[in-house]
Design an enzyme around this catalytic site. Structure first.
Site, short mmCIF file in Angstrom:
data_model
loop_
_atom_site.label_atom_id
_atom_site.label_comp_id
_atom_site.label_asym_id
_atom_site.label_seq_id
_atom_site.Cartn_x
_atom_site.Cartn_y
_atom_site.Cartn_z
N GLY A 1 0.69 7.80 -7.32
CA GLY A 1 0.49 8.43 -6.02
C GLY A 1 1.75 8.34 -5.20
N GLN B 1 7.06 8.22 2.23
CA GLN B 1 7.89 7.58 1.20
C GLN B 1 9.11 8.42 0.84
OE1 GLN B 1 4.29 6.74 -1.49
NE2 GLN B 1 5.69 5.07 -1.99
N CYS C 1 3.51 -0.10 -5.93
CA CYS C 1 3.94 0.97 -5.04
C CYS C 1 5.37 1.34 -5.38
CB CYS C 1 3.84 0.49 -3.59
SG CYS C 1 4.34 1.74 -2.40
N LEU C 2 5.64 2.63 -5.43
CA LEU C 2 7.00 3.07 -5.76
C LEU C 2 8.01 2.62 -4.71
CD1 LEU C 2 6.19 6.68 -7.03
CD2 LEU C 2 6.81 4.69 -8.42
N HIS D 1 -4.74 3.51 -0.76
CA HIS D 1 -3.33 3.11 -0.76
C HIS D 1 -2.46 4.21 -0.13
CE1 HIS D 1 0.26 1.18 -2.89
NE2 HIS D 1 0.74 2.33 -2.47
N GLU D 2 -2.68 5.44 -0.55
CA GLU D 2 -1.84 6.54 -0.05
C GLU D 2 -2.12 6.83 1.43
OE1 GLU D 2 0.64 7.16 -1.79
OE2 GLU D 2 -0.18 6.24 -3.59
N HIS E 1 -0.37 4.55 3.72
CA HIS E 1 1.05 4.90 3.96
C HIS E 1 1.19 5.81 5.19
CE1 HIS E 1 3.50 3.31 0.71
NE2 HIS E 1 2.67 3.76 -0.22
NI NI Z 1 2.62 3.18 -2.24
#
Ligand code: NI
Length: 161
Positions: free
Chosen positions: A46, A51, A90-91, A132-133, A136
């Site tokens: 995701g 991000q 998480c990226l 999670h997304e 953000h």
């Molecule tokens: Ni993330």
């Protein structure tokens, strides 16, 4: 289509609240297409617009299942049930993963890239990805809610994330 740079957790942009999308125009479509490319390149599950440095309420989820890529514009969690604990990464927080608690099942109301409203319900991993997304978009990283970080050994074993 292009791959965008993914910000990492020390970047203050990731702590800011994103604004709703008001124009469902070409600019949004380019953002979504670029986010899909970026997610694929990074082999993630995701990605949220902040991000990649864009403070708009846009995120995508792709769990590699039959549902394919889900695009969520202005998403809101309208109901949440149950509780699960599972591994999350998480990226924007490379090199670590942790156990995080999330609802077992969430229903999200969102708009698609053309502005049409829809709802989607996710369970298990998908519920976790939606939470999670969407976090953000409110400037929140999963590292605020960690139950425990995984050891390097556990990370090497892989898992469902
Ligand atoms: Ni993330």
């Amino acid at each position: 289509m292009a791959i965008r740079n993914i910000l990492t957790s020390e970047d203050p942009v990731l702590r800011k609240t994103s604004r709703p999308v008001t124009n469902f125009d070409k600019r949004l479509h380019i953002l979504l297409d670029d986010m899909a490319d970026t997610l694929r390149e990074a082999a993630g599950a995701g990605l949220a617009a902040p991000q990649v440095g864009v403070l708009r309420r846009v995120c995508i989820v792709d769990l590699g299942d039959d549902d394919g890529l889900t695009e969520l514009v202005n998403p809101e969690i309208v109901s949440a049930e149950g509780r699960q604990e599972g591994r999350e990464g998480c990226l924007s927080v490379p090199g670590v993963a942790a156990v995080v608690a999330r609802p077992e099942r969430v229903t999200v109301r969102a708009r698609d890239r053309r502005g049409n409203e829809f709802t989607t319900t996710g369970e298990g991993l998908r519920a976790r990805a939606y939470c999670h997304e969407i976090d953000h978009l409110d400037g929140k990283l999963y590292t605020e809610d960690v139950i425990r970080y995984l050891t390097e050994e556990e990370m090497a074993e892989g898992g469902e994330e």
